[in-house]
Enzyme design. Sequence first.
Site, PDB file in Angstrom:
ATOM      1  N   HIS A  97       9.487 -17.440  39.012  1.00 52.29           N
ATOM      2  CA  HIS A  97       9.675 -17.030  40.402  1.00 52.29           C
ATOM      3  C   HIS A  97       9.153 -18.112  41.341  1.00 52.29           C
ATOM      4  CE1 HIS A  97       5.369 -16.288  40.735  1.00 52.29           C
ATOM      5  NE2 HIS A  97       5.429 -15.648  39.586  1.00 52.29           N
ATOM      6  N   ASP A 379       5.312 -17.602  34.842  1.00 50.05           N
ATOM      7  CA  ASP A 379       4.718 -18.736  34.137  1.00 50.05           C
ATOM      8  C   ASP A 379       4.388 -18.359  32.687  1.00 50.05           C
ATOM      9  OD1 ASP A 379       2.673 -16.990  34.821  1.00 50.05           O
ATOM     10  OD2 ASP A 379       1.414 -18.492  35.790  1.00 50.05           O
TER      11      ASP A 379
END
Length: 481
Positions: A97, A379
């Site tokens: 994102h 992540d």
Amino acid sequence: MLFRSRFLLLLALAGLLAFVSLSLQFFHLTPVSTTKNGVNSKSRKRVMPEPVTEPPVTDPIYEALLYCNIPSVAERSMEGHAPHHFKLVSVHVFIRHGDRYPLYVIPKTKRPEIDCTLVANRKPYHPKLEAFVSHMSKGSGASFESPLHSLPLYPNHPLCEMGELTQTGVVQHLQNGQLLRDIYLKKHKLLPSDWSTDQLYLETTGKSRTLQSGLALLYGFLPDFDWKKIHFRHQPSALFCSGNCYCPVRNQYLEKEQRRQYLLRLKNSQLERTYEDMARIVDVPTKQLRAANPIDSMLCRFCHNVSFPCTRNGCIDMEHFKVIKTHQIEDERERREKKLYLGYALLGAHPILNQTVSRMQRAAEGKREEVFALYSAHDVTLSPVLSALGLMEARFPRFAARLILELWQDREKPSEHSVRILYNGVDVTFHTSFCQDHRKHSSKPMCPLENLVRFVKRDMFVALGSSGSTNYYDACHREGF
């Protein structure tokens, strides 16, 4: 005669200047400019270390700037590069994102004042920003799996909510989508103009920031798309492991990795002194401050140029930030050396890589479904995938990071298919563990699909050192680990 001598002298000087200029460009001492949003600048973003352009020693500020991924910084892109006789068959995109508001608050301090509405006259800006907002406002009837249909389609709070995507995050993925559109649609015609729902595969976790990031990239890739053709699937796990999430051995690897992190932190006396000083400033116990993960809020302030918080006891400052960021860099370096994380990564990334390989194999057989796949993730999704592929030197996924797997067909030998792996626009195919040696005996600038298939179906388990384990279930449940 004198005129001719002067002319020859000027010609010689011009030739010398041209040589010097080209030499400087070759050695990357002067920028070869690329333009993005009207800004000319040299890209400093690299996946693997480049001694000429990067600081000679670890620079936490430099690394933090790379992590922020400021949209105004131009970068080179190698997506879609192949010899003319190769045809692009399918593309598989994994994204983190975009820029977000912190997930944590530093105790007893005011939240950073960041506006999460999308405003055209505020930087960073993208030409499609207003059109994106308008199009999102029409998407209430889109086909989303539960609970995605209850999430907002774009950020819209004057004071950001915790973890909310910012305007920076939206712009980052509008740029990603536009870049991929220019390469994969305009140049390679991956999708026809009358593309259908079954030619896309879209999946996201249940966080608004991942759904909104996926939509921003999709809008840059397919502007003004037909909402009736869009179907986002919901993935409950950040590992995208679908129905294969139960893996005891993977969890044991993770516990060992977390123990390594803890021991490294104990050895760092400067880090402990920094936490103690910060805890004194905000007047809380050191343990409470550490549990609040202050670097998360500090990175947000750093990326948005918002000052660090102050109290009557003093101010948290850049020196505090540099110490914690330096420790993060050291942690990543030791993680690569100890290789405990690799075991976790291989098992954590196997389900999503196995799904991707199966989709590639169907495309290689001539099936035209799901030729563009997009996973909008975190992540903690991309990091294990990078490590599992053998890209141990790759930087930790920045905001709006993209990892792309391309499938190509050789028109001269239609039965042969190859793959390229790209991370943030850099071709890292020959850095992967399954294709490092291929270049030695082949002139093709990509890797045989068979290498990737063999790696996912067999060699990932060999790399775990699990004797007798030839499949995911056995590797996850082996005894005596």
